[in-house]
Enzyme design. Structure first.
Site, mmCIF file in Angstrom:
data_model
loop_
_atom_site.group_PDB
_atom_site.id
_atom_site.type_symbol
_atom_site.label_atom_id
_atom_site.label_comp_id
_atom_site.label_asym_id
_atom_site.label_seq_id
_atom_site.Cartn_x
_atom_site.Cartn_y
_atom_site.Cartn_z
ATOM 1 N N CYS A 41 -23.431 95.789 17.392
ATOM 2 C CA CYS A 41 -22.553 96.434 16.775
ATOM 3 C C CYS A 41 -23.106 97.899 16.837
ATOM 4 O O CYS A 41 -23.440 98.567 15.719
ATOM 5 C CB CYS A 41 -21.629 96.490 16.234
ATOM 6 S SG CYS A 41 -20.333 97.721 15.961
ATOM 7 N N GLY A 42 -23.231 98.137 18.378
ATOM 8 C CA GLY A 42 -23.950 99.730 18.843
ATOM 9 C C GLY A 42 -22.828 100.676 17.895
ATOM 10 O O GLY A 42 -23.569 101.596 16.990
ATOM 11 N N HIS A 43 -21.798 100.653 18.381
ATOM 12 C CA HIS A 43 -20.871 102.088 17.454
ATOM 13 C C HIS A 43 -21.065 101.898 15.738
ATOM 14 O O HIS A 43 -20.779 103.478 15.107
ATOM 15 C CB HIS A 43 -19.247 102.136 18.025
ATOM 16 C CG HIS A 43 -17.998 101.148 17.425
ATOM 17 N ND1 HIS A 43 -18.203 100.054 17.211
ATOM 18 C CD2 HIS A 43 -17.735 101.596 16.511
ATOM 19 C CE1 HIS A 43 -17.432 100.012 16.091
ATOM 20 N NE2 HIS A 43 -17.018 100.803 15.370
ATOM 21 N N GLY A 55 -20.930 100.129 22.195
ATOM 22 C CA GLY A 55 -23.036 100.619 22.163
ATOM 23 C C GLY A 55 -23.974 99.646 22.930
ATOM 24 O O GLY A 55 -24.190 99.643 23.559
ATOM 25 N N ASP A 82 -12.208 97.559 22.691
ATOM 26 C CA ASP A 82 -13.036 98.434 22.042
ATOM 27 C C ASP A 82 -12.858 99.834 22.743
ATOM 28 O O ASP A 82 -12.638 100.034 23.689
ATOM 29 C CB ASP A 82 -14.637 98.298 22.581
ATOM 30 C CG ASP A 82 -15.581 98.978 21.649
ATOM 31 O OD1 ASP A 82 -15.180 99.904 21.324
ATOM 32 O OD2 ASP A 82 -16.863 98.536 21.349
#
Length: 344
Positions: A102-104, A269, A264
């Site tokens: 999970c980039g964010h 991300g 999203d």
């Protein structure tokens, strides 16, 4: 009634609810690594989008379901890292279960770690927060100026292409889908190939197409990751469209449909890393160039290829902003007939 305390952030509009399991006294997820802890949280016979019931997963459901959360909620349980090389680990969760990347969320966690003093940061300059996630070790570099956080850059695990131009039949027509792994597996398709634009008005059709594509690729070999079943299988479908390029590189808008139809709100991300791997293979982006990546809500990430050698794939970075939105103490009254809540 025992309160479950959270700190909430948003990264480019996408929520992230942080739960420090040790501080909250929550049930542990046993394992020697974060990947093992994730498998434990999912449970024997479960999957990332259909975990087995457990005391820890009951907390996830309490926090993500209405009336305390909503179908678009996202969050993470802060857990011990794999070793002393990272500051902490995290188990990412959403309305259906757990994800390997999970980039964010990584960006929000980096800012949270600095905000809370968990990781020391200068008033002017950068602080790197190293985080173990189920797909490996990632980093969030928190940018500071005048004693304030001005942005955060997420360096992902290496990204690699899994398959190109996979034909997938949908109710909107035949799509050619590209598959890339970037901590999780993402399928990319040009929205125009399905007669769609990436707009809020088109969200119902975009979500339906994303769900159909994810289901159609369930057994495709391009979705398999050498790391095993936990990292394999399509997690998100990125429906994208081209926008006029900038002097620094390509410009795209996307909506990422993940898990079981979740949208999203950010440009995604890890999904941005997946897009960079595909653009790099096409020769459309290289070191020194940026991908300006917009979400369906109009928020922006800037992604780039990092000129660092890796046998496992392409190293990428994604820059954006994350802001605290609140602190909460959630409770479940034993007399409440709704229990952990519901989803619509």
């Amino acid at each position: 009634m025992t309160a479950v305390r959270t700190v909430d952030y948003h990264t480019a509009g996408e929520p992230f609810r942080i739960v420090d399991t040790a501080a909250a006294g929550l049930p542990p997820a046993p394992g020697d690594t974060v990947a093992e802890r994730c498998s434990t949280a999912i449970g024997p016979g479960g999957s990332g989008t259909a975990p087995r019931r457990s005391p820890l997963d009951d907390v996830r459901r309490l926090l993500v379901q209405e009336p305390r959360g909503h179908a678009g909620m996202y969050g993470g349980f802060v857990v011990p890292p794999d070793d002393d090389g990272a500051h902490f680990g995290v188990l990412f969760w959403h309305k259906d279960g757990y994800s390997t990347a999970c980039g964010h969320g990584t960006m929000a966690l980096g800012v949270w770690a600095v905000d809370t003093g968990r990781v020391a940061a200068p008033d002017d300059g950068d602080a790197q927060v190293r985080i173990d996630v189920p797909s490996g070790r990632v980093a969030a570099t928190v940018h500071r100026a005048g004693g304030r956080t001005t942005g955060v850059t997420f360096r992902n695990v290496p990204a690699r292409v899994g398959a190109r131009k996979v034909p997938v039949a949908t109710t909107l027509g035949l799509a050619e889908v590209d598959i890339a792994h970037a901590g999780a597996c993402y399928a990319s398709v040009a929205a125009r190939d399905l007669g769609l634009e990436v707009t809020r008005a088109a969200l119902p059709e975009l979500v339906r197409a994303g769900q159909e594509i994810r289901a159609a690729l369930a057994s495709h070999p391009g979705t398999w990751h050498p790391g095993g079943p936990l990292l394999s299988g399509v997690y998100g479908v990125i429906l994208h469209e081209e926008l006029p390029g900038t002097p620094f590189g390509p410009h795209q808008r996307n909506v990422t449909v993940f898990a079981d139809g979740q949208i999203d709100r950010s440009p995604c991300g890890s999904g941005t890393s997946a897009r960079l791997a595909l653009l790099a293979e096409d020769g459309r982006i290289g070191p020194g160039e940026d991908l300006l990546h917009e979400s369906v809500t109009g928020t922006v990430f800037t992604g780039r290829v990092v000129p660092v050698g890796s046998l496992d794939g392409l190293v990428t970075e994604v820059t954006g902003t994350a802001y605290r939105t609140g602190e909460h103490a959630f409770v479940r009254d034993p007399q409440d007939a709704l229990g952990a809540g519901f989803l619509l």
